[in-house]
Motif scaffolding. Structure first.
Motif, PDB file in Angstrom:
ATOM      1  N   VAL A  67     -26.843 -45.901 -38.902  1.00  0.00           N
ATOM      2  CA  VAL A  67     -25.528 -45.882 -38.316  1.00  0.00           C
ATOM      3  C   VAL A  67     -24.516 -46.327 -39.098  1.00  0.00           C
ATOM      4  O   VAL A  67     -25.044 -47.120 -40.131  1.00  0.00           O
ATOM      5  CB  VAL A  67     -25.366 -46.564 -36.858  1.00  0.00           C
ATOM      6  CG1 VAL A  67     -26.380 -46.046 -35.772  1.00  0.00           C
ATOM      7  CG2 VAL A  67     -25.744 -48.234 -37.152  1.00  0.00           C
ATOM      8  N   PHE A  75     -21.523 -48.600 -31.884  1.00  0.00           N
ATOM      9  CA  PHE A  75     -23.099 -48.404 -32.624  1.00  0.00           C
ATOM     10  C   PHE A  75     -24.189 -49.133 -32.198  1.00  0.00           C
ATOM     11  O   PHE A  75     -25.389 -49.008 -32.076  1.00  0.00           O
ATOM     12  CB  PHE A  75     -22.734 -48.415 -33.934  1.00  0.00           C
ATOM     13  CG  PHE A  75     -21.979 -47.014 -34.540  1.00  0.00           C
ATOM     14  CD1 PHE A  75     -22.426 -45.882 -34.237  1.00  0.00           C
ATOM     15  CD2 PHE A  75     -20.978 -47.202 -35.120  1.00  0.00           C
ATOM     16  CE1 PHE A  75     -21.791 -44.632 -34.687  1.00  0.00           C
ATOM     17  CE2 PHE A  75     -19.938 -45.939 -35.411  1.00  0.00           C
ATOM     18  CZ  PHE A  75     -20.381 -44.810 -35.299  1.00  0.00           C
ATOM     19  N   GLU A 105     -25.396 -42.769 -47.219  1.00  0.00           N
ATOM     20  CA  GLU A 105     -25.974 -41.737 -46.356  1.00  0.00           C
ATOM     21  C   GLU A 105     -26.868 -40.906 -47.085  1.00  0.00           C
ATOM     22  O   GLU A 105     -27.909 -40.404 -46.380  1.00  0.00           O
ATOM     23  CB  GLU A 105     -24.548 -40.991 -45.622  1.00  0.00           C
ATOM     24  CG  GLU A 105     -23.904 -42.124 -44.692  1.00  0.00           C
ATOM     25  CD  GLU A 105     -22.792 -41.366 -44.180  1.00  0.00           C
ATOM     26  OE1 GLU A 105     -22.159 -41.981 -43.381  1.00  0.00           O
ATOM     27  OE2 GLU A 105     -22.348 -40.472 -44.740  1.00  0.00           O
ATOM     28  N   SER A 123     -26.559 -41.233 -38.193  1.00  0.00           N
ATOM     29  CA  SER A 123     -25.042 -40.970 -37.601  1.00  0.00           C
ATOM     30  C   SER A 123     -24.092 -40.878 -38.714  1.00  0.00           C
ATOM     31  O   SER A 123     -23.797 -42.165 -39.347  1.00  0.00           O
ATOM     32  CB  SER A 123     -24.344 -41.876 -36.593  1.00  0.00           C
ATOM     33  OG  SER A 123     -23.443 -41.785 -36.198  1.00  0.00           O
ATOM     34  N   LEU A 144     -26.564 -37.294 -35.578  1.00  0.00           N
ATOM     35  CA  LEU A 144     -25.569 -37.719 -34.319  1.00  0.00           C
ATOM     36  C   LEU A 144     -24.265 -37.503 -34.629  1.00  0.00           C
ATOM     37  O   LEU A 144     -23.698 -37.676 -35.905  1.00  0.00           O
ATOM     38  CB  LEU A 144     -25.979 -39.237 -33.899  1.00  0.00           C
ATOM     39  CG  LEU A 144     -27.573 -39.584 -33.241  1.00  0.00           C
ATOM     40  CD1 LEU A 144     -27.337 -40.923 -33.019  1.00  0.00           C
ATOM     41  CD2 LEU A 144     -27.998 -38.481 -32.277  1.00  0.00           C
ATOM     42  N   GLY A 145     -23.388 -37.607 -33.614  1.00  0.00           N
ATOM     43  CA  GLY A 145     -21.903 -37.834 -33.952  1.00  0.00           C
ATOM     44  C   GLY A 145     -21.096 -36.223 -34.003  1.00  0.00           C
ATOM     45  O   GLY A 145     -21.847 -35.336 -33.855  1.00  0.00           O
ATOM     46  N   GLU A 146     -19.955 -36.529 -33.993  1.00  0.00           N
ATOM     47  CA  GLU A 146     -19.235 -35.304 -33.688  1.00  0.00           C
ATOM     48  C   GLU A 146     -18.663 -34.471 -35.054  1.00  0.00           C
ATOM     49  O   GLU A 146     -18.033 -33.498 -34.960  1.00  0.00           O
ATOM     50  CB  GLU A 146     -17.937 -35.642 -33.075  1.00  0.00           C
ATOM     51  CG  GLU A 146     -17.918 -36.348 -31.580  1.00  0.00           C
ATOM     52  CD  GLU A 146     -19.400 -36.837 -31.120  1.00  0.00           C
ATOM     53  OE1 GLU A 146     -19.914 -36.053 -30.921  1.00  0.00           O
ATOM     54  OE2 GLU A 146     -19.836 -38.086 -31.363  1.00  0.00           O
ATOM     55  N   HIS A 155     -28.663 -31.209 -33.762  1.00  0.00           N
ATOM     56  CA  HIS A 155     -27.461 -32.038 -33.701  1.00  0.00           C
ATOM     57  C   HIS A 155     -27.182 -32.269 -32.333  1.00  0.00           C
ATOM     58  O   HIS A 155     -27.080 -31.524 -31.574  1.00  0.00           O
ATOM     59  CB  HIS A 155     -26.460 -31.168 -34.584  1.00  0.00           C
ATOM     60  CG  HIS A 155     -25.189 -32.197 -34.671  1.00  0.00           C
ATOM     61  ND1 HIS A 155     -23.811 -31.215 -34.578  1.00  0.00           N
ATOM     62  CD2 HIS A 155     -24.835 -33.452 -34.832  1.00  0.00           C
ATOM     63  CE1 HIS A 155     -22.829 -32.217 -34.650  1.00  0.00           C
ATOM     64  NE2 HIS A 155     -23.409 -33.352 -34.550  1.00  0.00           N
ATOM     65  N   ALA A 157     -24.375 -34.150 -29.923  1.00  0.00           N
ATOM     66  CA  ALA A 157     -22.912 -34.649 -29.772  1.00  0.00           C
ATOM     67  C   ALA A 157     -22.276 -34.505 -28.496  1.00  0.00           C
ATOM     68  O   ALA A 157     -22.745 -33.780 -27.563  1.00  0.00           O
ATOM     69  CB  ALA A 157     -22.060 -33.975 -30.759  1.00  0.00           C
ATOM     70  N   LYS A 295     -24.011 -42.633 -23.595  1.00  0.00           N
ATOM     71  CA  LYS A 295     -24.960 -43.142 -24.644  1.00  0.00           C
ATOM     72  C   LYS A 295     -26.355 -43.166 -24.364  1.00  0.00           C
ATOM     73  O   LYS A 295     -27.111 -42.884 -25.361  1.00  0.00           O
ATOM     74  CB  LYS A 295     -24.602 -44.522 -24.955  1.00  0.00           C
ATOM     75  CG  LYS A 295     -22.992 -44.817 -25.436  1.00  0.00           C
ATOM     76  CD  LYS A 295     -22.771 -46.212 -25.522  1.00  0.00           C
ATOM     77  CE  LYS A 295     -21.212 -46.695 -25.577  1.00  0.00           C
ATOM     78  NZ  LYS A 295     -20.717 -46.793 -24.304  1.00  0.00           N
TER      79      LYS A 295
END
Length: 341
Positions: A67, A75, A105, A123, A144-146, A155, A157, A295
């Protein structure tokens, strides 16, 4: 001394294979036999050796979760949910944080821990599509994430545009019409802040209201201080909104601090909505209305995706391609928009 399957089998008067079937929850065990073996397990205090079990399958029993930052409560809460979800599949979670730095990353995504993990849940913040195109190892990766990616990985989200529209609609329903957006990052068009900004604009446009750039306050980060600074700049510019929709709860809380210092009341003068539903937002002097992502579902989907990909690798490739999996969200209305009741 540790208790073995053989010890349990001798106590229950059954074969080691029968004990193994019970421990691994195989279906074809009679209820009476299952009860008999479970009683022996309880009496002896037997605990399965999960490490050995995974190693027999050619795995380590470890899933990594990376994260951007652990200091952010969202997170931290998400990590706890992933740990709980992984435990249901008898997996341990190795936790890492990238600081939201692209080079970190990339390092994590390219598998620098490939020998010690079975899969990775990542993420990302700065990672670009091209950074993952050359990934050359088999450990399943779940994003993860938008941020929007066109990549061959699962993916998970929520719908950020729809969530932002719900937040703005809530404020409009309370009679607010000059709604500011705090937390824009206009340099990255495919990241969550842009998607939430898009939802803000769309909902205002549908109601025939302007969405001027003067009501958009960019931030350099996503913490309390960033929200406070953005709110101060907006007020100093001469703009006086009657409501604020913030990119996340930390920005919203920072903004409310500045409003209080300037003698403006929340929500009487300016109503505030955040995003993430972190624990701290529930216990301030004015509790925070927020968009609450599910979550627990995000965590369960992420872990299940890794496990399913691992099973597909073991039993033949999965026929399905990359999956776009959606978790739900809801608006939690509190004092920052409704006042005290």
């Amino acid at each position: 001394m540790s208790v073995s399957l053989k010890d349990v089998a001798e106590r229950a008067g059954v074969s080691i294979k029968t004990v193994s079937n019970v421990v691994n929850n195989y279906r074809h065990v009679t209820p009476a036999m299952r009860t008999r073996v479970q009683q022996a397990i309880d009496e002896l205090g037997y605990r399965p050796n999960l490490t050995a079990r995974h190693l027999r399958k050619g795995r380590t029993g470890i899933i990594a979760l990376a994260v951007p930052e652990l200091e952010n409560p969202y997170f931290a809460e998400l990590a706890g949910a992933v740990v709980d979800a992984a435990a249901e599949h008898e997996y341990t979670v190795l936790l890492d944080h990238t600081g939201g730095r692209r080079e970190r990353e990339i390092l994590v995504s390219q598998g620098f821990r490939a020998r010690v993990i079975d899969g990775l849940i990542l993420s990302p913040i700065e990672l670009e599509t091209e950074d993952l195109l050359g990934r050359d190892h088999d450990a399943p990766l779940v994003l993860l994430g938008e941020r929007e990616y066109d990549l061959p990985y699962d993916h998970i989200a929520i719908d950020n545009v729809a969530a932002a529209r719900v937040a703005v609609r809530h404020l409009l329903g309370l009679g607010r019409s000059r709604i500011a957006f705090l937390g824009a990052r206009t340099d990255r068009v495919n990241e969550p802040s842009h998607l939430r900004l898009r939802g803000w604009r769309a909902e205002l446009a549908e109601c025939g209201l302007p969405a001027p750039d003067s009501m958009v306050a960019p931030t350099g980060g996503w913490d309390h201080a960033d929200g406070a600074a953005a709110m101060a700049r907006l007020l100093d510019s001469g703009e006086l909104p009657d409501a604020v929709f913030a990119y996340n709860d930390l920005i919203a809380i920072g903004a409310m601090r500045v409003l209080s210092e300037r003698g403006l009341r929340v929500p009487q003068d300016i109503a505030v909505v955040g995003f993430d539903d972190v624990t701290g937002g529930r216990y301030g002097a004015v509790t925070l209305t927020t968009i609450s992502p599910d979550k627990q579902t995000i965590a369960r989907l992420a872990v299940r995706s890794v496990v399913e990909r691992l099973l597909g690798t073991a039993e033949g490739p999965l026929t399905s391609g990359p999956r776009e999996l959606r978790a739900d969200f809801r608006l939690v209305a509190r004092e920052s928009t409704l006042g005290r009741r």
